[in-house]
Write a protein that holds these residues in place. Structure first.
Motif, short mmCIF file in Angstrom:
data_model
loop_
_atom_site.label_atom_id
_atom_site.label_comp_id
_atom_site.label_asym_id
_atom_site.label_seq_id
_atom_site.Cartn_x
_atom_site.Cartn_y
_atom_site.Cartn_z
N PHE A 130 0.98 -1.27 -0.06
CA PHE A 130 0.09 0.09 -0.06
C PHE A 130 0.80 1.26 0.04
O PHE A 130 0.32 2.18 -0.62
N VAL A 133 2.05 2.42 -3.35
CA VAL A 133 1.10 2.79 -4.53
C VAL A 133 -0.16 3.64 -4.08
O VAL A 133 -1.28 3.24 -4.43
N ALA A 134 0.03 4.01 -2.91
CA ALA A 134 -1.12 4.51 -2.08
C ALA A 134 -2.11 5.57 -2.94
O ALA A 134 -3.28 5.52 -2.80
N PHE A 137 -3.95 3.35 -5.33
CA PHE A 137 -4.71 2.06 -4.47
C PHE A 137 -5.98 2.14 -4.81
O PHE A 137 -6.56 2.98 -4.11
N LYS A 138 -6.62 1.13 -5.35
CA LYS A 138 -7.96 0.63 -5.49
C LYS A 138 -8.28 -0.61 -4.83
O LYS A 138 -7.77 -1.75 -5.46
N TYR A 142 -7.04 -4.34 -6.26
CA TYR A 142 -6.00 -5.08 -5.95
C TYR A 142 -6.45 -6.39 -5.56
O TYR A 142 -5.79 -7.49 -5.52
N GLY A 147 -0.62 -7.36 -6.80
CA GLY A 147 0.39 -6.36 -6.74
C GLY A 147 1.52 -6.52 -7.42
O GLY A 147 2.62 -5.78 -7.26
N TYR A 152 0.11 -5.01 -11.87
CA TYR A 152 -0.56 -3.57 -11.65
C TYR A 152 -0.41 -2.68 -12.42
O TYR A 152 -1.14 -1.79 -12.51
N TRP A 285 -5.15 -9.93 1.87
CA TRP A 285 -4.31 -8.55 1.60
C TRP A 285 -3.83 -7.90 2.81
O TRP A 285 -2.59 -7.67 2.99
N GLU A 289 0.22 -7.25 3.82
CA GLU A 289 0.74 -6.01 4.15
C GLU A 289 1.36 -6.23 5.40
O GLU A 289 2.49 -5.63 5.55
N ARG A 375 -8.31 1.75 4.73
CA ARG A 375 -7.19 2.45 4.33
C ARG A 375 -6.50 3.21 5.58
O ARG A 375 -5.36 3.46 5.54
#
Length: 387
Positions: A130, A133-134, A137-138, A142, A147, A152, A285, A289, A375
């Motif tokens: 994240f 590519v914040a 990022f969708k 994703y 990713g 991507y 996901w 992270e 988020r």
């Protein structure tokens, strides 16, 4: 292709030691080398002429080193593990730093990586996280595509899907078959989609063996191959001693490294919002992270990611350093029933923080539990505010 800078702390580590940079295929190791490192020499063992030259005469690496060279990269070093002997002696005898990249820790284990212990630092490169590519990022995209940089950054949906559909075949052909990691490629091919269906679930080797028509003892080895080729990771459970020793299960869970690759292995092309599959991918996901954050921040702090589940079925998805509990719910409405696992675990171990990651619209606190929209969770994680 557009290059997005990576958060992995390789430049900082190289100031102190040489680096063994591991990552799954197409995670972006070669692009990182081109854009973020100023190497004096790059040896690419995927190129036939270079592979032939160094396989015929490994000492060529040492003999051709110039006194002015301070950083040498050997890309895909697992193709020629014998070079590790030369690297070992050169680290001892010269001022040169090395970056050794690979996508298979298994081949390197067969080689001589023990010689490099203490002389190199092992780093892992993951798909885009994240923090990298914040701005673009969708979440839904994703969870569908994952990713991996070529996926991507694909210009169209069709291009992204084509990249993913090729991945499983390339993995079997280039990683498993070419490296002779398993004896029967047909059996491993049957195993892969069955393992994908087990993503995020408690490991049951007998069940996987039955569904893939492969002996259970072989299934254990196959999961080890997945870990060694960096396409997945076993998440181990929290264990207790004393009066709470019977209040946790001992089986691990397996997570694939990328949502897009997972979907490709399962033949998924669409993910319905609010479906069971969406929830499973949402949890995957968050796991990605946490793993990426753990690997990129471990130079500073040791971070252990586990989970907890009771024999009765109560569960906390992720437990960090035995002091932070994180539950993942894809719902938009968190209620008291969603925090029961966190509260049950907190009664057995002192949790400094309890977190629920969800799809609510705004952060709030509910009876000592931090309810965080996804988020906000990702932003706080990479701002070092979760742990």
């Amino acid at each position: 292709m557009l290059y997005i800078p990576r958060n992995i702390p390789i430049s900082e580590v190289l100031k102190k030691k040489s680096v063994l940079l591991l990552g799954p295929r197409r995670a972006g190791k070669s692009a990182l080398i081109r854009h973020q490192l100023k190497a004096d020499r790059v040896i690419d063992l995927l190129k036939a002429d270079q592979f032939q030259a160094y396989s015929f005469r490994p000492s060529l690496l040492r003999e051709s080193l110039k006194t002015s060279e301070r950083l040498v990269v050997i890309d895909e070093v697992q193709k020629l593990p014998v070079l590790l002997d030369e690297v070992h002696s050169m680290i001892e005898e010269t001022n040169c730093r090395f970056v050794l990249t690979g996508s298979s820790a298994r081949r390197l284990k067969r080689g001589h990586t023990a010689l490099l212990a203490g002389r190199t630092r092992r780093l892992y490169l993951h798909p885009f996280c994240f923090a990298e590519v914040a701005d673009s990022f969708k979440l839904e995209r994703y969870l569908r595509h994952g990713g991996l940089p070529p996926v991507y950054l694909a210009e169209t949906e069709a291009d992204a899907m084509a990249e993913l559909s090729d991945y499983a075949g390339d993995y079997l052909r280039e990683e498993i078959l070419a490296e002779a990691l398993v004896r029967k490629i047909e059996a491993f091919s049957r195993f892969l989609p069955v393992a994908a269906r087990m993503n995020g679930q408690l490991l049951n080797f007998e069940s996987v063996a039955s569904d893939s028509q492969v002996p259970a003892r072989t299934i254990r080895e196959y999961f080890s191959v997945l870990e060694d080729t960096l396409v997945g990771k076993i998440l181990h459970p929290v264990r207790f001693k004393g009066i709470h020793s019977r209040k946790a299960i001992a089986s691990g869970k397996f997570y694939f490294f990328d949502c897009g690759v997972l979907n490709a292995l399962l033949g998924r092309k669409k993910i319905l919002n609010d479906s069971v599959e969406f929830g499973d991918l949402f949890e995957t996901w968050v796991h990605q992270e946490l793993r990426t954050y753990s690997d990129y921040r471990k130079e500073r702090d040791a971070i252990e990611v586990q989970f907890w589940r009771s024999p009765a079925g109560s569960e906390v998805d992720f437990v960090i350093n035995r002091e932070v509990g994180i539950e993942v719910k894809a719902t938009r409405h968190i209620s008291e029933r969603h925090v029961s696992g966190l509260n049950e675990l907190a009664a057995m171990m002192p949790l400094r923080k309890k977190v629920i990651v969800c799809r609510e619209s705004a952060p709030r606190e509910m009876n000592g539990v931090n309810v965080l929209p996804w988020r906000e969770f990702a932003e706080q994680l990479w701002a070092d505010e979760i742990f």
